[in-house]
Design a protein around this motif. Structure first.
Motif, short mmCIF file in Angstrom:
data_model
loop_
_atom_site.label_atom_id
_atom_site.label_comp_id
_atom_site.label_asym_id
_atom_site.label_seq_id
_atom_site.Cartn_x
_atom_site.Cartn_y
_atom_site.Cartn_z
N VAL A 285 -61.71 35.22 -64.84
CA VAL A 285 -60.60 34.51 -65.46
C VAL A 285 -59.63 35.54 -66.02
O VAL A 285 -60.02 36.46 -66.74
CB VAL A 285 -61.10 33.61 -66.60
CG1 VAL A 285 -59.93 32.88 -67.27
CG2 VAL A 285 -62.16 32.64 -66.11
N LEU A 286 -58.37 35.39 -65.70
CA LEU A 286 -57.31 36.25 -66.22
C LEU A 286 -56.82 35.65 -67.53
O LEU A 286 -56.29 34.54 -67.55
CB LEU A 286 -56.17 36.34 -65.20
CG LEU A 286 -54.87 37.00 -65.64
CD1 LEU A 286 -55.09 38.46 -66.02
CD2 LEU A 286 -53.82 36.88 -64.54
N GLN A 287 -56.98 36.39 -68.62
CA GLN A 287 -56.54 35.89 -69.91
C GLN A 287 -55.12 36.38 -70.20
O GLN A 287 -54.88 37.58 -70.28
CB GLN A 287 -57.47 36.32 -71.04
CG GLN A 287 -57.09 35.69 -72.38
CD GLN A 287 -58.11 35.95 -73.48
OE1 GLN A 287 -59.00 36.77 -73.34
NE2 GLN A 287 -57.98 35.23 -74.59
N ASP A 288 -54.22 35.45 -70.39
CA ASP A 288 -52.81 35.74 -70.64
C ASP A 288 -52.49 35.30 -72.06
O ASP A 288 -52.20 34.12 -72.31
CB ASP A 288 -51.93 35.01 -69.62
CG ASP A 288 -50.45 35.25 -69.83
OD1 ASP A 288 -50.10 36.26 -70.47
OD2 ASP A 288 -49.64 34.44 -69.35
N TYR A 289 -52.56 36.21 -73.02
CA TYR A 289 -52.42 35.88 -74.44
C TYR A 289 -51.51 36.90 -75.13
O TYR A 289 -51.95 37.67 -75.98
CB TYR A 289 -53.81 35.87 -75.09
CG TYR A 289 -53.89 35.19 -76.43
CD1 TYR A 289 -52.85 34.44 -76.95
CD2 TYR A 289 -55.06 35.30 -77.19
CE1 TYR A 289 -52.95 33.81 -78.18
CE2 TYR A 289 -55.18 34.68 -78.42
CZ TYR A 289 -54.12 33.94 -78.92
OH TYR A 289 -54.22 33.32 -80.14
N PRO A 290 -50.22 36.91 -74.79
CA PRO A 290 -49.32 37.94 -75.32
C PRO A 290 -49.14 37.89 -76.83
O PRO A 290 -48.83 38.92 -77.44
CB PRO A 290 -48.00 37.66 -74.59
CG PRO A 290 -48.09 36.25 -74.15
CD PRO A 290 -49.54 35.99 -73.86
N LEU A 291 -49.34 36.73 -77.46
CA LEU A 291 -49.13 36.65 -78.90
C LEU A 291 -50.10 37.54 -79.66
O LEU A 291 -49.76 38.08 -80.71
CB LEU A 291 -49.30 35.20 -79.38
CG LEU A 291 -48.08 34.29 -79.23
CD1 LEU A 291 -47.88 33.91 -77.76
CD2 LEU A 291 -48.22 33.05 -80.08
N THR A 292 -51.30 37.70 -79.14
CA THR A 292 -52.31 38.54 -79.79
C THR A 292 -52.45 39.90 -79.10
O THR A 292 -52.61 40.93 -79.76
CB THR A 292 -53.67 37.83 -79.81
OG1 THR A 292 -53.57 36.69 -80.68
CG2 THR A 292 -54.77 38.74 -80.33
#
Length: 309
Positions: free
Chosen positions: A136-143
């Protein structure tokens, strides 16, 4: 059963339960696992940010993942394996898959800046864990502070057939979902499961934009299950009405630094955790904050009796 691009539904993010002295609470892992099955979760994701993974050593990480896997029943378990180096990532990924995990989740390190750096990192990560491990590619730019455009995500997915799911946590991100689904419509992107996070803050409209479900740790995963189901059934108003009732509590959870404390407190009030303990360093809720959460729960309970705690 390994994770595929057809995955859908609610994959709850599980917290790591601790005793007050910081020891892992194995009995609570069992209790949480049973609850996730009872409310209809399709899967469970462990050792994510909510799971306090950076506070565990290698042996503890594997022990937590293995316990969740063994108690999962027919639910798929995704194990977060993000690490500063590929050796640790490879070791945990292989051990988790050997234990029966459905796949692993990989997040980008905050040091990545350019598109080429991001694409290269994930290519090397796949080389490290093996192309036979679905991920799974995690896309979480806020953190994580790494910004991946839809075009970059398309490059990563196209270059790595073992990437079968996107954990979408961009904000604002609705247009990103639409862009990715449009890539699929024009044939430039292969099938990809998209589950959304961010505490469920935009789940109502994310489902309408083409998300396959939710992957987040909100303390009412049973609500997430219902919203996903209602959305897929085309019951738009019912989905929004239920979601709107929970929205003030979801918003409260989004406060940086206390979100996990809020979730563990609510899970404790729901009888799923005997303690809301976090492993130090941690931010605990003050008496005033607990009173605010109690008030929010009482308001949610006017519509959803599951919050009458």
């Amino acid at each position: 059963m390994k994770l595929t691009s057809a995955a859908h539904g609610t994959f709850t993010i599980a917290p790591t339960p601790f005793h007050e002295d910081g020891r892992i609470d194995e009995a609570s892992i069992d209790r949480l696992s049973e609850f996730y099955g009872e409310v209809g979760c399709a899967g469970v994701t462990v050792l994510g940010i909510l799971g306090e993974a950076p506070k565990l050593d290698a042996a503890e990480s594997l022990a937590v993942a293995t316990r969740f896997i063994k108690r999962a029943g027919d639910r798929q378990v995704i194990v977060g394996v993000s690490a500063p180096g590929f050796a640790a990532m490879r070791g945990l990924a292989h051990a988790a898959m050997d234990a029966g995990a459905a796949g692993v989740m990989i997040a980008p390190p905050p040091s990545l800046r350019t598109d080429d750096q991001i694409v290269t990192y994930f290519r090397q990560a796949v080389e490290a864990v093996g192309a036979d491990v679905p991920w799974v590619l995690q896309d979480y730019p806020l953190t994580l502070s790494v910004v991946m455009t839809p075009a970059v995500i398309k490059r990563i997915v196209s270059d790595n057939p073992s990437c079968v799911m996107l954990k979408h946590e961009d904000w604002p991100g609705l247009e990103k979902i639409t862009a990715l689904r449009n890539f699929q419509k024009d044939g430039s992107l292969r099938p990809l499961s998209i589950l959304t996070g961010n505490g469920g803050l935009f789940l109502d409209f994310e489902m309408e934009r083409g998300a396959d479900g939710a992957m987040t740790g909100y303390a009412f995963p049973d609500m997430l299950v219902d919203v996903v189901r209602l959305s897929k059934e085309g019951k738009r108003d019912a989905a929004h009405d239920l979601f709107d009732a929970h929205l003030p509590l979801i918003r409260y959870e989004q406060q940086r630094g206390v979100g996990l404390a809020v979730r563990k407190y609510v899970l404790m009030k729901r009888g799923l955790l005997p303690s809301d303990a976090q492993r130090k360093p941690a931010a605990n809720l003050t008496a005033a904050a607990r009173a605010e959460v109690d008030y929010l729960l009482s308001r949610v309970a006017r519509v959803d009796k599951r919050a009458a705690l």
